[in-house]
Structure formats: C-alpha cells, structure tokens
Scaffold this active site. Structure first.
Site, short mmCIF file in Angstrom:
data_model
loop_
_atom_site.label_atom_id
_atom_site.label_comp_id
_atom_site.label_asym_id
_atom_site.label_seq_id
_atom_site.Cartn_x
_atom_site.Cartn_y
_atom_site.Cartn_z
N HIS A 159 1.01 -2.06 2.06
CA HIS A 159 2.02 -3.13 2.04
C HIS A 159 2.60 -3.22 3.44
O HIS A 159 2.97 -2.22 4.02
CB HIS A 159 3.13 -2.80 1.05
N ARG A 165 -0.93 5.71 4.16
CA ARG A 165 -1.41 5.08 2.93
C ARG A 165 -2.35 3.96 3.35
O ARG A 165 -1.92 2.97 3.94
CB ARG A 165 -0.29 4.54 2.05
N ASP A 203 -9.23 9.48 12.07
CA ASP A 203 -9.65 9.48 13.47
C ASP A 203 -8.46 9.21 14.40
O ASP A 203 -8.42 9.70 15.53
CB ASP A 203 -10.73 8.43 13.72
N GLU A 214 -1.59 5.11 -10.64
CA GLU A 214 -0.49 4.15 -10.79
C GLU A 214 -0.86 2.98 -11.69
O GLU A 214 -0.31 1.89 -11.54
CB GLU A 214 0.01 3.67 -9.43
N ASP A 232 4.07 0.59 -9.62
CA ASP A 232 2.90 -0.06 -10.21
C ASP A 232 2.71 0.35 -11.67
O ASP A 232 2.33 -0.48 -12.50
CB ASP A 232 1.64 0.29 -9.39
C1 3PY Z 1 4.33 2.83 -6.64
O1 3PY Z 1 5.31 3.39 -7.16
O2 3PY Z 1 3.57 2.05 -7.24
C2 3PY Z 1 4.05 3.06 -5.24
O3 3PY Z 1 3.00 2.66 -4.77
C3 3PY Z 1 5.07 3.79 -4.42
O4 3PY Z 1 5.09 3.28 -3.14
MG MG Z 2 1.95 1.35 -5.91
#
Ligand code: 3PY
Ligand code: MG
Length: 252
Positions: free
Chosen positions: A46, A71, A85, A149, A175
């Site tokens: 994001h 991430r 890398d 998630e 999520d």
């Molecule tokens: C979530 O809680 O879905 C996340 O990706 C946390 O950043």
């Molecule tokens: Mg998430």
C-alpha cells in the site's frame, strides 16, 4: 553482535514493536527510531514506496538501529528478491493463502541449495561484492513472514505452518475482518477470536507469530499471548493524529 531479525523472531527476548511506513522518506524511518520502535515495515503493498526508494529507507533503518522488513506488493519471487538485494532484513508477504504460495515465498528468500533466490554478488546487500560470506550469511539472516489475512489462508493454515524455512506467520486483522464479513472492524470479537485462534495454532506448531494491532490495547493482548512482533501503528495515521491533536485542543 546483537541478534538479527530472524534470531529475535525465534528467540525468547522482548517481542519486536514495529511500525508500518507508507511515506517514502528517510525522516519517517528516523522518526520511528526516535520514538523507540524496534523495527519498521516498509510497505510496498500500500502506498508509493518503490524499489527505487528502498535502498535509502533501508540504509536509514540500519543507521538508526532498526530492523527493516519490506512488505512486498504481492507473493512474487522477483519482488521478494529485489527487496532482499536492496538490504532488507526480511520480507512480509501479503495474502499468502496456500502451501504453494508459502513455499514460493520462502524459496525466494534463500539461495540454493536451500531455496531458489537468484544470485548476484554485486548488489547492495552483498556490499557490492565486498562480502565474501554473502550467500551463507543472507540465508542465515533474512526472515520470511507470511501474512494470513483471508478465509483461504485460514483454511490452509496447517499446510502454511508446515512450510520448511518459514520464519513465522503475520496475521492481518484488517483484511481478515473484511474476509470474515466484519468490514472495517478488526477489533470485532469474532475477528479477535479468529486472530487468537491463528496465533495459538502457530504456537502449537512452534511457529513464530506476528499481528497487526490497530490499538495499544490490541497490541498488549497479542503480546500477552506470546506474539514475537506487533505492527503497532502506521506513519500516515500517526501524522494525522499529530496534526489533529493541537487543532482539536485549540478549537475545543
Ligand atoms: C491487515 O491487517 O490486513 C494488514 O495487512 C496489516 O497491515
Ligand atoms: Mg492486509
């Protein structure tokens, strides 16, 4: 030498407190260090952090003594390899929903024979060819966390937990709340129960766990359950709260 990210995830010292960083500025990383965090999660899923921004942000984290997790935008070997890398200590791979995806993620974090990471000794992580021990030390050091998630990830949890070389699962309640039908309610009791169940199943299998906590109360709950890393805040939310507070006080 102080323990690296993987050692801290697998050790029994204090859990890591991390903040997510969306804004690609080294000052944000340094502010997180000044505030006392242990780690940053540079969030390419994001926000605008590109591969171009990573070296400076990772250097800032290292200079400030923070563990640095990237991430990646999605579960793709190329993206994982590029982040490592550039010098990241580990990767957080979003929306891992099968054993195959978990194995793909882990394979991309390790050089052969342990994995399939593409090898180049001239990258930043290798000291631009100045580190003769690069392949071995990278395999020993770089952590791979798989985000669970969504319903599919929950259904595949046992197989994901069995993935050789996986350093831990990271449960994403934001999520998960949508996936379970509790839109925008990561602290809904049903979501909290689901997160707790995933964490306990991870621990039962001897796998390290991490959770995103939308509030300090949530963070305390997960820390008390034994998670090894909590994602406690996000730079944009912290800045918004900091901008708002004096205005609200002034305006009553
Ligand atoms: C979530 O809680 O879905 C996340 O990706 C946390 O950043
Ligand atoms: Mg998430």
């Amino acid at each position: 030498m102080s323990p690296n990210l993987r050692e801290r995830l697998h050790g029994d010292g204090p859990a890591l407190l991390a903040t997510f960083v969306i804004v690609p500025r080294i000052e944000i990383v340094e502010l997180a260090a000044a505030a006392g965090y242990d780690a940053v999660v540079l969030d390419q899923e994001h926000g605008p952090i590109s591969i171009d921004s990573l070296p400076a942000l990772i250097a800032a984290a290292r200079g400030a003594g923070l563990a640095c997790i990237v991430r990646v935008p999605e579960c793709r070997a190329k993206q994982i390899e590029s982040a490592l890398d550039a010098g990241a200590d580990g990767v957080l791979v979003p929306h891992v929903s099968s054993a195959d995806a978990a194995a793909e993620a882990v394979g991309a974090t390790r050089f052969a024979p342990e994995g399939r990471r593409g090898a180049n000794p001239y990258v930043r992580a290798a000291g631009f060819s100045g580190d003769p021990a690069f392949y071995g030390s990278s395999n020993a050091r770089c952590a791979c966390l798989a985000m669970v998630e969504g319903r599919a990830g929950v259904a595949a949890l046992d197989e994901i937990l069995a993935t050789p070389g996986l350093d831990g699962i990271f449960v994403g309640p934001v999520d998960l709340s949508l996936s379970l039908g509790y839109h925008g309610q990561p602290e809904h009791p049903a979501v909290v129960e689901a997160v707790g169940d995933l964490v306990e199943r991870g621990h039962a299998r001897g796998v390290a766990t991490a959770v995103f906590a939308p509030t300090p109360t949530a963070a305390r709950r997960w820390l008390d359950l034994g998670v090894r890393l909590v994602g406690l805040s996000i730079d944009t939310a912290a800045i918004l709260a900091g901008f708002r507070a004096p205005l609200d006080e002034l305006r009553g």
